[in-house]
Design an enzyme around this catalytic site. Structure first.
Site, PDB file in Angstrom:
ATOM      1  N   GLU A 163       5.220  -3.389  12.408  1.00  0.00           N
ATOM      2  CA  GLU A 163       4.125  -2.421  12.281  1.00  0.00           C
ATOM      3  C   GLU A 163       2.988  -3.190  11.646  1.00  0.00           C
ATOM      4  O   GLU A 163       3.015  -3.487  10.455  1.00  0.00           O
ATOM      5  CB  GLU A 163       4.574  -1.230  11.435  1.00  0.00           C
ATOM      6  N   GLU A 200       4.600  -8.741  -3.423  1.00  0.00           N
ATOM      7  CA  GLU A 200       4.555  -9.300  -4.776  1.00  0.00           C
ATOM      8  C   GLU A 200       3.724  -8.439  -5.728  1.00  0.00           C
ATOM      9  O   GLU A 200       3.943  -8.456  -6.938  1.00  0.00           O
ATOM     10  CB  GLU A 200       3.995 -10.724  -4.749  1.00  0.00           C
ATOM     11  N   SER A 247       0.147  -7.522   7.944  1.00  0.00           N
ATOM     12  CA  SER A 247      -0.959  -7.960   8.790  1.00  0.00           C
ATOM     13  C   SER A 247      -0.458  -8.528  10.109  1.00  0.00           C
ATOM     14  O   SER A 247       0.668  -9.038  10.214  1.00  0.00           O
ATOM     15  CB  SER A 247      -1.789  -9.023   8.068  1.00  0.00           C
ATOM     16  N   GLY A 264       2.611 -11.142  10.875  1.00  0.00           N
ATOM     17  CA  GLY A 264       3.609 -10.730  11.851  1.00  0.00           C
ATOM     18  C   GLY A 264       3.849 -11.786  12.917  1.00  0.00           C
ATOM     19  O   GLY A 264       4.997 -12.029  13.332  1.00  0.00           O
ATOM     20  N   GLU A 279       8.975   3.517  14.282  1.00  0.00           N
ATOM     21  CA  GLU A 279       9.692   3.977  13.094  1.00  0.00           C
ATOM     22  C   GLU A 279       9.595   5.487  13.012  1.00  0.00           C
ATOM     23  O   GLU A 279       8.693   6.106  13.579  1.00  0.00           O
ATOM     24  CB  GLU A 279       9.104   3.333  11.843  1.00  0.00           C
ATOM     25  N   ASN A 336       0.803  -1.226   0.000  1.00  0.00           N
ATOM     26  CA  ASN A 336       0.000   0.000   0.000  1.00  0.00           C
ATOM     27  C   ASN A 336       0.837   1.278   0.000  1.00  0.00           C
ATOM     28  O   ASN A 336       0.368   2.330  -0.414  1.00  0.00           O
ATOM     29  CB  ASN A 336      -0.997   0.007   1.155  1.00  0.00           C
ATOM     30  N   CYS A 374      -2.965   1.463   6.975  1.00  0.00           N
ATOM     31  CA  CYS A 374      -3.111   0.852   8.301  1.00  0.00           C
ATOM     32  C   CYS A 374      -3.587   1.852   9.348  1.00  0.00           C
ATOM     33  O   CYS A 374      -4.032   1.447  10.426  1.00  0.00           O
ATOM     34  CB  CYS A 374      -1.803   0.207   8.740  1.00  0.00           C
TER      35      CYS A 374
END
Length: 514
Positions: free
Chosen positions: A285, A210, A264, A268, A492, A184, A319
């Site tokens: 994240e 991908e 997701s 994760g 981050e 995204n 997100c």
């Protein structure tokens, strides 16, 4: 598709089944990107490498193929890890200023080529060009920020309890970092991680999503042009089928010291389990389920503007998008009316290359099916469709506004990742907070109020890592980005982002004469 071709032009047709598109029955869309930035091979140890097979990259607006990219597997991933490990031993010896200068050059090259880089995002991700250009500026800003932070990695001299010794705390790079990123934000999610890693003295192996490998490979081309040494920045694109085996290498290889993942929560958790065997440093994240609360005292026009910005950016596929709208009873009907009017006035569906488009497609048909399922569930439980509600051609989805939503509906229990606005009515502040916090994740939260005491109470009470008070757009390199609960680990951006790639070493220098 050879990278030796000077210009890639794909003829893509979008049938006239969507509102807001030109009246022509068919429309042709061409992606024109010069050869140096249109890369379709992996990038390992400063070389462009082919794999045994390729996989297609599709324009999500049309379903048409725009490129074929090398489908790297475990062998290429291992080769990249080995190259990064070898390069780490020299890269960490660069002075902070030397690393800073190279990151700054990389930043400048992104800004120089922003138009072409934005085209890549629009065609592989579906974003409107105005948003893609915004992402490139955002992406570049992390290289600029961390080029400056590279020179501010300070240790400490600690007062010693004994006169014959000195106590020093040194900060050193952790080593090779595996960077696994989503589709995204195919450029910015890489630079937000890699900027910090390279500034700290780490080397990286990037596995892009991908769906969107072209942006990552363009970043590799510009990194090379900027003078980033071979092996410091590596990219291993792969198909959905190859992802598990490539991910296993990146998360279990003993030479990898750090994993940074955005995606997701479910994925994760899988990566965390793989990282546990070799006790790697990890930052995550993960998913969000952001509440957007409108209190009685709110400026409703500003709240509607904030809702539009926080919900419909990238067609709701971020997100930190607002997912659950909670509006106090006294202003509920007016907010729904104003928001519906804003949706009619501002949202235009279409191909991202069209200048008037504000809403592109969802990334694929599965994403559209998920949104439609949430709408159907809500309507079956008593919700009212105020605007939209229909799936259109391909992966396009009508921006949808639902009223009379209740907390037992699926759209209030799971992240949507699409252009759906479910509006819940509440009566008291305590009720709103209880609904907002009744989730296992906590990335972002938003609320609108003009009551100063309430602002402090709610900002502190929301169980999220990021809070927007009377503001719908929050992200900036100067501030932290990350969540609580199952929304992730670590932060981050900001001055703290570089710490995720550093270890603190304690040095006790003894035997000194008092």
């Amino acid at each position: 598709m050879s990278a030796a071709v000077c210009v890639l032009k794909t003829r893509c047709f979008l049938r006239q089944l969507l509102p807001g598109l030109p009246a022509a029955m068919h429309r042709s869309y061409s992606l024109d990107v010069s050869a140096p930035l249109l890369r379709t091979q992996g990038y390992v140890d400063g070389r462009w490498i082919s794999a045994a097979s390729v996989f297609p990259v599709l324009d999500p607006a049309t379903g048409q193929e725009i490129a074929r990219v090398s489908d790297c597997g475990p062998a290429e991933a291992k080769r990249a890890v080995d190259a990064a490990y070898k390069a780490f031993h020299s890269w960490k010896q660069y002075t902070a200023k030397e690393r800073s200068v190279l990151l700054r050059k990389w930043f400048e090259l992104l800004m120089l080529h922003k138009d072409e880089l934005a085209q890549l995002i629009t065609f592989e991700c579906g974003k409107p060009m105005c948003e893609s250009l915004g992402e490139i500026s955002y992406s570049a800003s992390f290289l600029e920020w961390f080029s400056e932070e590279a020179r501010r990695v300070y240790g400490d001299i600690v007062p010693s309890p004994a006169k014959d010794r000195k106590l020093l705390l040194l900060k050193q790079p952790v080593g090779v970092a595996s960077i696994i990123t989503p589709w995204n934000f195919p450029s910015a999610m890489i630079t937000r991680k890699v900027g910090a890693a390279l500034a700290a003295g780490c080397t990286v192996v990037v596995k892009p999503a991908e769906d969107t490998p072209l942006s990552a490979l363009a970043l590799a081309e510009l990194a090379e042009q900027a003078g980033i040494p071979a092996g410091v920045f590596n990219v291993v694109p792969c198909s959905r089928e190859s992802t598990p085996s490539v991910g296993r290498v990146l998360c279990t290889d003993p030479l990898v010291a750090k994993i940074s993942f955005t995606g997701s929560t479910a994925t994760g958790k899988v990566l965390l389990k793989m990282a546990a065997d070799t006790v790697k440093k990890v930052s995550m994240e993960l998913g969000g389920h952001a509440p957007f609360i409108v209190f009685d005292s709110a400026d409703l026009d500003k709240a509607v503007g904030g809702a539009m910005a926080s919900k419909f950016r990238n067609s709701g596929q971020t997100c930190v998008c607002s997912n659950r709208f909670l509006v106090q009873s006294a202003v509920y009907d007016r907010f729904v009316e104003k928001l519906g009017g804003a949706m009619d006035a501002e949202l235009r569906l279409g191909h991202g290359s069209e200048p008037d488009t504000t809403q592109g497609p969802l990334i694929n048909a599965r994403a559209a099916e998920k949104v439609l399922h949430q709408i159907s569930d809500a309507v079956s439980r008593g919700a009212k469709v105020v605007k939209g509600g229909k799936r259109l051609d391909g992966s396009f989805m009508e921006p949808t506004l639902l009223a009379d939503v209740t907390a037992d509906m699926l759209c209030t229990k799971e992240e949507t990742f699409g252009p759906l606005v479910p509006v819940i009515r509440f009566n008291t502040e305590e009720e709103a907070l209880a609904v907002a916090n009744a989730t296992s994740v906590g990335l972002a939260g938003y609320f609108y109020s003009q009551d100063v005491s309430q602002i402090w109470r709610v900002a502190e009470a929301l169980e999220v890592g990021i809070v927007g008070v009377n503001e719908g757009l929050l992200s900036t390199p100067e501030a932290t980005f990350g969540g609580v609960k199952e929304s992730g680990l670590g932060r981050e951006g900001s001055k703290y982002g570089i710490d995720e790639y550093l270890e603190v070493k304690y040095v006790c220098f003894g035997g000194l004469k008092p």
